[in-house]
Design a protein around this motif. Structure first.
Motif, PDB file in Angstrom:
ATOM      1  N   LEU A  75      47.486  27.421  42.684  1.00 51.73           N
ATOM      2  CA  LEU A  75      48.356  28.127  41.752  1.00 51.73           C
ATOM      3  C   LEU A  75      49.668  28.699  42.322  1.00 51.73           C
ATOM      4  N   PRO A 122      48.960  35.534  37.486  1.00 46.83           N
ATOM      5  CA  PRO A 122      47.270  35.194  38.456  1.00 46.83           C
ATOM      6  C   PRO A 122      47.036  36.325  38.105  1.00 46.83           C
ATOM      7  N   GLN A 146      45.224  33.381  34.712  1.00 39.01           N
ATOM      8  CA  GLN A 146      43.994  33.034  35.879  1.00 39.01           C
ATOM      9  C   GLN A 146      42.746  34.764  35.368  1.00 39.01           C
TER      10      GLN A 146
END
Length: 417
Positions: A75, A122, A146
């Motif tokens: 990511l 994230p 995430q």
């Protein structure tokens, strides 16, 4: 003496097998066979164990390094690898959205200050709850790519993780314009919404997209590791969904967390903090149960059976026991060898041949003293092979007759009394 299997066993005058050590060449030269000592074996074993540990450690280190590298690239908008998100960053830039990648919390807060921006966040385990909330409050929109249970509880109250989807593309089935324009996607992780949270992409009892909309501010939760990475961005409506969620404002601040960027004073939790509260009582209970089992089933102090020593065993008992073993094994040749060994020992003593006389010498001497046929005597003492119990009984009788004949020939005066 030749046995049933064709191997030759040498007997001394008493009929006992001679010990063998090494090959014939080594016996002629008198040099014993070289064998590894126990010390050398132990050293070799430890060397092998050390080499095995080094190999396993090397493999483990390589796997750990590969996992760390994969985690570092996951990511990351600067990574062109399969798990990176550089393609998404370029798509956003092509739509006129400025993407600023920040790798510490201070830079992210500075980039969010004073301008309408979307925070892409994230999972950040190195940040405290207050630090995550401070970052989210500074942004106009937040996209959790995430989400974990902690961030869901902080930014989407009442929401929780609900497993994973099977991998088939599903329609949005919600009133979100961003999801409707994107179309069907194949969500990864699934979530259950809170009371004030809307949900899209339903799969069984979970949803692939959550949104908390307060009018001027939106917080999204979606599994970006399945939808927004370089290897999956071109599938279904993944790229359109990402652009719709992150492109509502002219600036995207993409925070990339790291272990060094933390506000936690103690990042190494203790063993007690890592274990659940019920672990300590269970461990104590297991220890108590182990001690109780040891006391219950353990060996008591003192003799188990009181007896007076020495124990006297009659010779007939051992003889009968060995005879039963021979009978059970159905090995008449073995039993015949034992009978012949005893007969050879007694005949050697009667004929005065000494303890080192060979079996053939004893047979020849017995044939000469009794006048019996030499082949017959050698058959009785050496060559005849019993095939059954009846043959064994017959051989035993012939051995007894031979011994009596030798005894009569050697000591006739005692035989007549």
């Amino acid at each position: 003496m030749t046995a049933l299997d064709g191997t030759t066993t040498s007997r001394s005058g008493a009929g006992t097998p001679a010990p063998h050590s090494g090959s014939a060449e080594q016996q002629d030269s008198g040099t014993p066979a070289a064998a590894p000592t126990p010390r050398r074996r132990r050293v070799a074993a430890w060397i092998v164990i050390g080499i095995a540990l080094l190999v396993v450690g090397g493999i483990g280190g390589a796997i750990s390094a590969a996992n760390q590298w994969a985690a570092r690239d996951a990511l990351d908008p600067a990574s062109a690898g399969p798990q990176g998100t550089r393609a998404l960053a370029e798509v956003l830039r092509s739509h006129g959205v400025d993407v600023e990648v920040t790798r510490n919390r201070a830079d992210a807060l500075a980039a969010l200050d004073g301008s309408a921006a979307t925070l892409v966040l994230p999972d950040a385990p190195a940040l405290s709850d207050d630090a995550v909330s401070q970052l989210a409050d500074a942004a106009d929109d937040v996209v959790l790519i995430q989400p974990r249970s902690r961030t869901l509880d902080l930014l989407l109250p009442g929401s929780a993780a609900a497993g994973f989807a099977a991998g088939d593309a599903v329609a949005p089935a919600c009133e979100s314009a961003e999801a409707d324009r994107a179309g069907a996607v194949a969500p990864g992780a699934l979530y259950t919404p809170g009371s004030a949270t809307a949900a899209c992409y339903p799969v069984e009892e979970g949803f692939g997209l959550l949104v908390h909309d307060t009018g001027d501010r939106r917080v999204w939760a979606v599994d970006g590791s399945v939808l927004f990475t370089n290897e999956h961005l071109a599938a279904d409506g993944n790229a359109a969904l990402a652009a719709n969620l992150m492109g509502r404002h002219p600036l995207v601040v993409w925070y990339v967390p790291s272990a060094g960027d933390t506000d936690l004073s103690d990042t190494d939790p203790s063993l007690g903090e890592l274990t659940p509260p019920w672990a300590s009582p269970v461990i104590v209970l297991l220890l108590v149960a182990g001690v109780a089992a040891a006391i219950w089933r353990g060996r008591r102090f003192g003799p188990l059976v009181a007896e007076r020593l020495p124990v006297t065993v009659r010779a007939s008992e051992t003889t009968e026991g060995r005879a039963r073993l021979y009978a059970r094994a159905r090995d008449p040749l073995h039993a015949a060898d034992r009978l012949r060994i005893g007969a050879l020992r007694r005949l050697s003593a009667l004929l005065g041949l000494g303890a080192h006389a060979e079996a053939g010498e004893v047979a020849d001497a017995a044939a000469g003293r009794t006048g019996w046929d030499r082949a017959t005597v050698r058959g009785i003492l050496l060559d005849d092979i019993p095939r059954s119990d009846a043959d064994l009984v017959a051989l035993s009788t012939r051995l007894r007759d031979l011994e009596e004949a030798v005894h009569t020939a050697v000591r006739p005066e005692r035989s007549t009394r």
